[in-house]
Enzyme design. Structure first.
Site, PDB file in Angstrom:
ATOM      1  N   ASP A 209       1.197  -1.576   0.273  1.00  0.00           N
ATOM      2  CA  ASP A 209       0.086  -0.049   0.243  1.00  0.00           C
ATOM      3  C   ASP A 209       0.962   1.116   0.174  1.00  0.00           C
ATOM      4  O   ASP A 209       1.440   1.410   0.785  1.00  0.00           O
ATOM      5  CB  ASP A 209      -1.146  -0.185   1.383  1.00  0.00           C
TER       6      ASP A 209
ATOM      7  N   TYR B 124       3.226   9.862   0.678  1.00  0.00           N
ATOM      8  CA  TYR B 124       3.688   9.103   2.013  1.00  0.00           C
ATOM      9  C   TYR B 124       5.664   9.962   1.300  1.00  0.00           C
ATOM     10  O   TYR B 124       6.443   9.404   2.058  1.00  0.00           O
ATOM     11  CB  TYR B 124       3.921   7.867   1.706  1.00  0.00           C
TER      12      TYR B 124
ATOM     13  N   LYS C  16      -2.219   5.914  -4.413  1.00  0.00           N
ATOM     14  CA  LYS C  16      -3.528   7.475  -4.038  1.00  0.00           C
ATOM     15  C   LYS C  16      -3.132   8.507  -4.669  1.00  0.00           C
ATOM     16  O   LYS C  16      -2.084   9.057  -4.679  1.00  0.00           O
ATOM     17  CB  LYS C  16      -3.814   7.215  -2.386  1.00  0.00           C
TER      18      LYS C  16
ATOM     19  N   HIS D  49      -7.031   9.694  -2.230  1.00  0.00           N
ATOM     20  CA  HIS D  49      -7.096   9.562  -0.589  1.00  0.00           C
ATOM     21  C   HIS D  49      -8.260  10.690   0.328  1.00  0.00           C
ATOM     22  O   HIS D  49      -7.847   9.985   1.453  1.00  0.00           O
ATOM     23  CB  HIS D  49      -6.157  10.302  -0.973  1.00  0.00           C
TER      24      HIS D  49
END
Length: 305
Positions: free
Chosen positions: A46, A51, A76, A109
């Protein structure tokens, strides 16, 4: 170790245990973690643009001895790419960072947009932008048509949003990734999604931070009864509910443990389901009142879908 799959509403199969990578940003550590996780049997990774670690994940993916079609890679679209004309560039950027030709799953997201120039999750109300969810979704549907993604879904979407969105979708969301653990059980939302054929993925499945699920006395007693860890109990409880889990760890022992779930009794499943605590780790409305509708739809009206 083999991980079971769960079938999505488009026929694809998604491993029910994945590796979470949120806040895994120590240089070099995530690279080794991804390689070790795949070696141990993880096939579901994931990811997310925000990130800021996808290049490191991509570097690891190039070195694993598993064919691409046996991996399930999720990423995402960040809120600054919700304008439909920005979506094609967003997926190209994600694919480039990960070093792959397609995504197995692309998620929206969050159900709100921010201005395109913002590249951070730290923003204020004036940075919000009015982009209808369906404009972004239709651009994501086109990515499926183009073969750049195999499935599309959402993240942090409540039932009120989904009820307005689903009748307008040409391609139905295959997944809703939400925070769910014994202290944030989301029973109504999980039930609704599953009734609609939307697989739920639970992020933060072990709580974490101030959410002390691992120290819960009931969960520790059940762990003792099964000679396993509290984490294994929490993950097994979610899996028993048909929820995909994406725990994060950099430690090989815990990576192994998280794959080894246990069979809980019906009474144990029921008792965990009776935990009354309601604690959420992620809630943007704590900082921005205008986002209260995201997780508190009974207190604020959601915007244009």
């Amino acid at each position: 170790m083999s991980v079971k799959n769960i079938k999505l509403n488009n026929g694809l199969e998604m491993p029910e245990i994945g590796l979470g990578t949120w806040k895994a940003d120590e240089t070099g550590v995530l690279y080794e973690t991804v390689k070790k996780a795949v070696e141990l049997g993880y096939r579901h990774i994931d990811c997310a643009k925000i990130y800021k670690n996808q290049p490191e994940i991509g570097r690891a993916l190039k070195e694993v001895n598993v064919p691409r079609d046996q991996l399930f890679i999720v990423s995402k679209i960040f809120q600054n790419k919700h304008r439909p004309e920005l979506v094609p560039g967003a997926i190209d950027d994600i694919l480039s960072e990960l070093g792959i030709e397609y995504l197995d799953m692309l998620l929206m997201h969050w159900p709100y947009a921010i201005k395109p120039e913002l590249e951070t999750a730290d923003f204020v109300a004036s940075n919000l932008e009015s982009v209808p969810i369906m404009d972004t979704w239709r651009a994501m549907e086109q990515l499926v048509d183009q073969g750049k993604v195999r499935a599309i879904g959402v993240s942090n979407f409540n039932q009120s949003i989904l009820e307005k969105m689903l009748p307008q979708c040409r391609i139905k969301p295959a997944n809703n990734q939400i925070e769910v653990h014994p202290y944030n059980q989301e029973k109504a939302l999980v039930k609704y999604c599953q009734q609609q054929g939307i697989v739920v993925t639970g992020y933060c499945p072990l709580g974490g931070g101030s959410i002390s699920v691992m120290n819960d006395e009931l969960i520790k007693r059940i762990a003792d009864a099964h000679s396993c860890t509290p984490a294994q109990v929490a993950l097994s409880w979610l899996l028993a509910r048909g929820i995909v889990v994406i725990p994060k760890s950099n430690h090989e022992v815990r990576l192994k443990q998280n794959l080894r779930t246990v069979t809980l009794t019906s009474d144990e499943i029921r008792m965990i389901g009776c935990i009354k605590k309601c604690e959420r780790k992620v809630d943007p409305s704590r900082d921005i009142e205008e986002l209260k509708w995201v997780f508190h739809e009974d207190q604020a009206e959601c915007p244009l879908i």
